[in-house]
Scaffold this active site. Structure first.
Site, short mmCIF file in Angstrom:
data_model
loop_
_atom_site.label_atom_id
_atom_site.label_comp_id
_atom_site.label_asym_id
_atom_site.label_seq_id
_atom_site.Cartn_x
_atom_site.Cartn_y
_atom_site.Cartn_z
N LYS A 51 0.85 -1.20 0.00
CA LYS A 51 0.00 0.00 0.00
C LYS A 51 0.88 1.24 0.00
O LYS A 51 1.91 1.28 0.67
CB LYS A 51 -0.94 -0.04 1.21
N ARG A 65 -10.75 -10.40 -3.17
CA ARG A 65 -11.49 -11.17 -4.18
C ARG A 65 -10.88 -12.56 -4.36
O ARG A 65 -11.59 -13.49 -4.74
CB ARG A 65 -11.54 -10.37 -5.49
N1 BES Z 1 -8.73 -3.76 1.77
C1 BES Z 1 -8.64 -3.00 0.59
C2 BES Z 1 -9.84 -2.08 0.35
C3 BES Z 1 -10.12 -1.02 1.38
C4 BES Z 1 -9.83 0.29 1.12
C5 BES Z 1 -10.75 -1.34 2.57
C6 BES Z 1 -10.14 1.28 2.05
C7 BES Z 1 -11.05 -0.37 3.50
C8 BES Z 1 -10.75 0.94 3.24
C9 BES Z 1 -8.55 -3.91 -0.63
O1 BES Z 1 -7.94 -5.15 -0.41
C10 BES Z 1 -7.72 -3.21 -1.64
O2 BES Z 1 -6.59 -2.95 -1.36
N2 BES Z 1 -8.33 -2.91 -2.78
C11 BES Z 1 -7.66 -2.26 -3.83
C12 BES Z 1 -8.01 -2.98 -5.09
C13 BES Z 1 -7.22 -2.54 -6.28
C14 BES Z 1 -5.77 -2.95 -6.14
C15 BES Z 1 -7.83 -3.18 -7.51
C16 BES Z 1 -8.14 -0.82 -3.87
O3 BES Z 1 -9.33 -0.58 -3.63
O4 BES Z 1 -7.34 0.07 -4.12
ZN ZN Z 2 -5.82 -5.09 -0.54
#
Ligand code: BES
Ligand code: ZN
Ligand code: ZN
Length: 475
Positions: free
Chosen positions: A256, A331
């Protein structure tokens, strides 16, 4: 925990909370002195939202409830008023109060709910034990709410608090195996059955999505099955709930980007907390429905063996997935659980997940995004539950065209869509692993509060527990 009790008689000594219409104050004539009545009438006319004074050596709170709003708004106003007033009760270090309803509106349960949920605390890691709330018991006059209603409400509030506890627990405690222990504990308390698959069993089954996400971790994954099957179940095919149980999401090798987006990622098992909390409430209330709940659990982090962008993963369903972003891990584990659900020949499958930042960006923290192929009547019913409990839902599309974004050059599907419509492309990915009536709820924006918002205090919200309970009660 706030204890909710039914009492028979108008309490002699307790602090009092009275719900009243602003326009109908006749109830007060027998109770208050003429000075006090003047004061009450003056304040009611001045349109103050509530009133407090000392009455016969105790605190009296009179709460004005507006009959002009819609029913849904009345309920939420009552919850918010209860939430605001618990601050006052705590400030005066009061331990109990008795709630009486002199309004014509049916908002006693909502008021008590708001008050009790706002009195929730997560103090486990504080050394200073004086932080604990003074307030212990809300006595509800039997004329205002029946004994069974109070019991049901109590169980539901308890379930929301359990769900919040799970979200608030950091991964330093709540690893995947620890979450399984917590689920077993809750199962014993509420009466649902729990089966836990360990890593060896997950390998034997070939749950490639769960195993891929877990590869960077030194802690094994678990796959949890919760089952509530009462003898009087009305459905012959079970309803299956699925919850994303990523106990911590660093993004993995697709780390992240900022500390800011990682520091609250203990909330990434929010979907699991929703369905576990709902099961707890359902079993406690002994709802006559056969419900199965699936929770795949792991953390997601970089490591010597972590799955990497470009990898192709053999999923539990047999499908192959090209991983283009290891941060799209939810997912991956949900796909295996959704495939596992097929063996139940389910009547309906509902999955909950903190799945995409895109859902949160689109509608913020006032609603969850949902989508799926379930019937219009199921959609209408769950949306209505959302308004009733103020856990509102907004439907996003799941049209075929969006699946174009998931085409891979090397595998059946890839785990990453384009820059836009991220909540929907995540939904399309999940859909690939379903063959039944299904709804997907993206609760990324609502599972965790960064700012206090009435009875949804900072931290885990328990979003979805009251929604599901209401939906199943009316199912
Ligand atoms: N856990 C995150 C999504 C999330 C974001 C939860 C903010 C709670 C608050 C998820 O696993 C993630 O990282 N999603 C990515 C997907 C992308 C890489 C396609 C996202 O939303 O940026
Ligand atoms: Zn994630
Ligand atoms: Zn995640």
């Amino acid at each position: 925990m706030t204890e909710l009790k039914t009492v028979n008689n108008f309490p002699d000594h307790d602090n009092l909370i009275i719900l009243s219409d602003r326009e109908h104050l006749a109830w007060a004539n027998d109770l208050l002195s003429s000075d006090e009545l003047d004061y009450l009438h003056a304040k009611a006319e001045a349109k103050v939202p509530f009133l407090t004074f000392v009455w016969r050596h105790r605190l009296m709170i009179i709460e004005f409830i507006s009959s002009k709003d819609t029913v849904h708004k009345q309920l939420e106003s009552a919850r918010m008023a209860g939430a605001a007033r618990i601050q006052l009760l705590r400030q005066y270090k009061l331990e109990t109060a008795s709630l009486q309803n002199y309004s014509k509106l049916d908002v006693v349960a909502a008021y008590a709910e708001g008050l009790a949920l706002a009195n929730y605390q997560f103090l486990k890691y504080f050394s200073d034990k004086t932080k604990a709330t003074s307030f212990k018991t809300l006595n509800i006059y039997r004329g205002a709410l029946g004994e069974n209603d109070v019991k049901g409400l109590s169980a539901l509030i308890d379930a929301v608090c359990k769900s919040r506890d799970l979200v608030n627990e950091p991964q330093s405690f709540l690893t995947a195996p620890q979450m399984s222990l917590e689920i077993e504990k809750l199962g014993k308390e509420a009466g649902f059955e729990v089966t836990v698959f360990d890593k060896a069993k997950i390998e034997e089954l070939g749950m490639g999505g769960v195993l891929a996400v877990n590869r960077g971790s030194i802690v094994p994954p678990t796959f949890n099955i919760l089952e509530w099957k009462p003898a009087d179940a009305k459905n012959s095919q079970p309803i299956v709930l699925v919850g994303k149980g990523v106990v911590y999401d660093t993004g993995g090798l697709s780390l992240k980007p900022t500390a800011n987006s990682m520091d609250f990622m203990k909330c990434d098992m929010g979907g699991a907390a929703t369905v576990i909390g709902a099961m707890y409430a359902i079993a406690k209330a002994k709802l006559p429905l056969h419900i199965v709940c699936l929770v795949p659990a792991t953390d997601n982090r970089p490591g010597g063996d972590a799955y990497a962008p470009g990898d192709v993963i053999h999923m539990y369903s047999g499908a192959t997935v090209e991983v283009l972003n290891t941060d799209a891990e939810g997912r991956m584990i949900l796909a295996d659980a959704l495939h596992y659900a097929k063996q139940y020949d389910p009547e309906l499958v509902l999955d909950f997940a903190t799945l995409t930042g895109s859902a949160a960006a689109a509608i913020g923290d006032q609603a969850a995004v949902y989508m799926g192929n379930a019937s219009d009547s199921i959609k209408a019913s769950i949306e209505n539950s959302g308004f009733e409990v103020h856990e509102r839902l907004v439907q996003f599309p799941l049209w075929a065209e969006y699946k174009e974004q998931l085409k891979s050059d090397i595998a059946d599907i890839k785990n990453l869509g384009g820059a836009r419509a991220g909540a929907t492309t995540a939904g399309k990915f999940l859909e690939h692993f379903t063959d039944y009536s299904w709804l997907h709820f993206d609760i990324a924006g609502v599972a965790y509060k960064h700012q206090e918002d009435g009875y949804r205090i900072k931290g885990g919200t328990g979003f979805g527990v009251r929604l599901l309970f209401n939906f199943f009660k009316n199912y």
